[in-house]
Design an enzyme around this catalytic site. Structure first.
Site, PDB file in Angstrom:
ATOM      1  N   ARG A 199       0.865  -1.183   0.000  1.00  0.00           N
ATOM      2  CA  ARG A 199       0.000   0.000   0.000  1.00  0.00           C
ATOM      3  C   ARG A 199       0.901   1.232   0.000  1.00  0.00           C
ATOM      4  NH1 ARG A 199      -1.638   3.690   3.873  1.00  0.00           N
ATOM      5  NH2 ARG A 199      -3.789   4.412   3.900  1.00  0.00           N
TER       6      ARG A 199
ATOM      7  N   ASP B  65       1.460   4.604   0.690  1.00  0.00           N
ATOM      8  CA  ASP B  65       0.796   5.587   1.548  1.00  0.00           C
ATOM      9  C   ASP B  65       0.908   7.003   0.969  1.00  0.00           C
ATOM     10  OD1 ASP B  65      -0.362   6.297   4.203  1.00  0.00           O
ATOM     11  OD2 ASP B  65       1.527   7.388   4.396  1.00  0.00           O
TER      12      ASP B  65
ATOM     13  N   ASP C  40      -8.565   5.440   9.164  1.00  0.00           N
ATOM     14  CA  ASP C  40      -8.600   6.899   9.097  1.00  0.00           C
ATOM     15  C   ASP C  40     -10.028   7.412   9.284  1.00  0.00           C
ATOM     16  OD1 ASP C  40      -5.906   7.561   8.858  1.00  0.00           O
ATOM     17  OD2 ASP C  40      -5.904   7.170   6.703  1.00  0.00           O
TER      18      ASP C  40
ATOM     19  N   GLU D  13      -2.849   4.685  -2.101  1.00  0.00           N
ATOM     20  CA  GLU D  13      -3.756   5.381  -1.184  1.00  0.00           C
ATOM     21  C   GLU D  13      -3.977   6.791  -1.714  1.00  0.00           C
ATOM     22  OE1 GLU D  13      -4.593   7.426   3.007  1.00  0.00           O
ATOM     23  OE2 GLU D  13      -2.609   7.435   2.137  1.00  0.00           O
TER      24      GLU D  13
HETATM   25  C1  GLC Z   1      -2.178   8.060   5.245  1.00  0.00           C
HETATM   26  C2  GLC Z   1      -2.575   7.178   6.403  1.00  0.00           C
HETATM   27  C3  GLC Z   1      -2.799   8.024   7.616  1.00  0.00           C
HETATM   28  C4  GLC Z   1      -1.540   8.796   7.927  1.00  0.00           C
HETATM   29  C5  GLC Z   1      -1.020   9.555   6.686  1.00  0.00           C
HETATM   30  C6  GLC Z   1       0.381  10.050   6.881  1.00  0.00           C
HETATM   31  O1  GLC Z   1      -3.178   8.916   4.874  1.00  0.00           O
HETATM   32  O2  GLC Z   1      -3.714   6.430   6.086  1.00  0.00           O
HETATM   33  O3  GLC Z   1      -3.205   7.243   8.716  1.00  0.00           O
HETATM   34  O4  GLC Z   1      -1.796   9.715   8.953  1.00  0.00           O
HETATM   35  O5  GLC Z   1      -1.008   8.756   5.536  1.00  0.00           O
HETATM   36  O6  GLC Z   1       1.316   9.048   6.663  1.00  0.00           O
END
Ligand code: GLC
Length: 620
Positions: free
Chosen positions: A264, A266, A376, A308
């Protein structure tokens, strides 16, 4: 003489073939971004090295998956996301709980961030201090490789986060940068005065406007500002520096070699920054993701990339890349998720129907991950253009949704809390577990058994609806037993300021032990979800490549989704309101079987109980 068929090809040949397939494009993109042939040569050398280090069993699985590129698009794919410590204490503990995951029909487990981080400055593990070390309290890299091997024996895929936008301020690079080592400072964004940061702030929105305002942090000891789009302890990496890209790719390949099946990526839209832009979704981000895809296809083609991208649909879809030049294999269906909760609050399915129609019209190669909620918050990223035409304004509507889900409005049974309420924009997001948002928390607290029945029914209906969407469903651990909000985070100073911990509570095994007792919430919910999972696994109309469409029901609270694959058709009818409804759909002449009860049924004047649903399979 050895026959030169695909089996007898040496591993070396396999690598060479993959490498030469992508070499020209990779080189071109790399030099477009970095114009640095020695760094490119180093990247190629390292790819070969990581391929050499890759386990034989993984190489075999890579070769098998290359032969079956649709391997992950099957109707038995069901994901679950969990925090290792919340679920089972340690990585070894997770390994002991694999039978439970199997009982949940889960064959894809997303282990939430588990790499080295500093307690209290971890952002739920999204501030990585060492990409090659597991958090000590959770175990070791060897435990991870052991777990992935055990999962593979059971046909379970393992997903992990690759947090590539930033490192923790406790990462070795950050420590050196802080001491003024120029080589390392150039891996981040350092400024000795606020002039350039001030220019960035003019165009770059804020991710955490309340909990971490601003995009820069002043480091008094270093006498510099550093760019921190997320928390002040998460330092943005500078991908204009090829050393950053190369080293992060080596980390990526190292992790893939531990037996990870799904990576994933991020916060991927944020990885490239330019002055006078929003620093989101810039073209260079796509160049980088495309390069990652090719590196992955060369070294570890069995690995999937999950992007993501928590953005509006126009921004999300480009991360699939072009059919000929793909980027991510899978993306989150985030707008559908948010629109689902909008539908829960308004009992009006029209916007959701429109959103599903958009998703259903996309090429079938695009695979979405569907979910009701994740770790989240839920951001209210809805199609406000459409809502405006109904006279619904963005700001009052967000307020309505937040009031509804906090349980402040008439008729709401939801419980939860706001996230990053921004006093300037009036914006706020929302936190809560699926069960709490469906009314299970309230009904349990009030000891209202009738309300509890309704809440459980709605929770099951939302899952049944989610399973009908095009793509792969992912559950959040604990939702399968209806776990409610966990307010204890407020007592932990490391968590108290971040309300996302409300819905990240530890797995309550004492509740999971009751799934066979029909008098309990768990005993009512778990078997019904299990039934849905089994139906999904057993019916080929649920494969990712099926045709999926919505059908008019002539009732604003009843959603109808159809799925068709190789001669089989299933129709789902979902009542989002607190009233019993009668639905009519046009395809009503045919004979159907209701899959939960086995009863014969026609979708003509069919009564759907409040918050209930039907799965109807067309008889052949
Ligand atoms: C993504 C994650 C989140 C995190 C952010 C910073 O959005 O899902 O939980 O705070 O990245 O890494």
């Amino acid at each position: 003489m050895v026959k030169k068929d695909s089996k007898s090809k040496t591993r070396e040949d396999v690598f060479k073939a993959r490498f030469s397939r992508h070499f020209e494009e990779l080189k071109w993109l790399y030099n477009e971004l970095y114009d640095n042939s020695s760094m490119f040569a180093e990247l190629c050398y390292q790819m070969r090295r990581y391929y050499g280090e890759r386990d034989e069993a993984l190489k075999e699985s890579d070769a098998d998956r290359e032969q079956r590129p649709d391997w992950y698009k099957q109707n038995d794919m069901l994901g679950m996301m969990l925090y290792i410590d919340n679920f089972a204490g340690t990585i070894k503990g997770v390994e002991e709980k694999l039978a439970y995951l199997e009982a949940c029909n889960v064959n894809y487990v997303h282990l939430m961030p588990f790499l080295d981080t500093v307690e209290g400055r971890s952002d739920g593990g999204y501030a990585v201090a060492d990409f090659r070390k597991v958090q000590e309290k959770l175990g070791t890299m060897e435990d991870l490789a052991h777990l992935t091997a055990s999962c593979h024996k059971k046909g379970i895929n393992v997903c992990m986060d690759f947090v590539m936008n930033h490192t923790s301020e406790d990462h070795e690079w950050a420590k050196r940068a802080r001491q003024g080592d120029g080589e390392y400072m150039s891996r981040y964004f350092f400024f000795d005065n606020y002039d350039i940061p001030a220019m960035y702030e003019k165009t770059v929105p804020q991710v955490f406007p309340t909990t971490a305002p601003g995009n820069f942090t002043w480091l008094p000891d270093a006498g510099h500002f550093v760019m921190t789009s997320f928390y002040p302890y998460q330092w943005d990496l500078n991908y204009k520096n090829p050393r950053v890209f190369n080293e992060m790719m080596y980390n990526f390949l190292f992790l893939a070699n531990q037996g990870i099946d799904i990576i994933r990526i991020d916060a991927v839209p944020y990885i490239w920054k330019e002055l006078n832009t929003q620093c989101r979704n810039l073209p260079q981000v796509h160049t980088i993701v495309r390069m990652m895809r090719m590196i992955c296809e060369i070294v570890c083609p069995g690995v999937l990339l999950l992007g993501e991208v928590v953005m509006e649909p126009e921004k999300v879809v480009p991360y699939f890349g072009a059919v000929e030049k793909p980027e991510c294999h899978m993306l989150y269906n985030v707008t559908t998720m948010a629109t689902t909760w909008h539908t829960v609050a308004t009992r009006d399915v029209r916007l959701l129907k429109k959103q599903l129609d958009i998703v259903n019209s996309l090429p079938k190669e695009y695979v979405f991950l569907n979910y009701l909620r994740c770790h989240d918050d839920i951001g209210w990223g809805l199609d406000y253009g459409t809502l405006m035409r109904e006279g619904i304004g963005e700001r009052p509507h967000k307020k309505y949704l937040n009031d509804f889900f906090q349980g402040y409005t008439e008729g709401s049974v939801s419980r939860g809390e706001l996230y990053n309420a921004d006093p300037v924009t009036g914006d706020a997001r929302f936190c809560g577990t699926t069960a709490s948002m469906c009314g299970i928390e309230k009904a349990g607290f009030e000891g209202d058994s009738e309300a509890m029945e309704r809440a459980i029914r709605f929770d099951v209906t939302l899952h049944a609806y989610m399973f009908m969407q095009s793509g792969i469903p992912v559950l959040y651990s604990g939702d399968e037993i209806g776990q409610v909000n966990d307010y204890t985070y407020k007592e932990d100073p490391n968590k108290a300021a971040d309300s996302r911990y409300l819905h990240r509570g530890p797995m309550r095994w004492e509740l999971a032990a009751r799934v066979k007792d029909p008098d309990t919430v768990e005993g009512k919910l778990f078997p019904r979800l299990k039934r849905l999972e089994e139906i999904r696994k057993g019916e080929k109309a649920f494969v990712c490549n099926a045709d999926t469409w919505t059908i008019e029901t002539w009732d604003p609270s009843v959603l109808c989704i159809g799925r068709h694959y190789e001669g089989e058709t299933i129709i789902g009818l979902f009542n989002f309101s607190e009233f019993d409804k009668t639905a009519w759909i046009n395809e009503s002449e045919e004979e159907y079987e209701e899959l939960i009860t086995g009863a014969d049924m026609q979708p003509r004047g069919v009564n759907i109980p409040a918050y209930g649903f039907y799965y109807l399979k067309k008889k052949s």
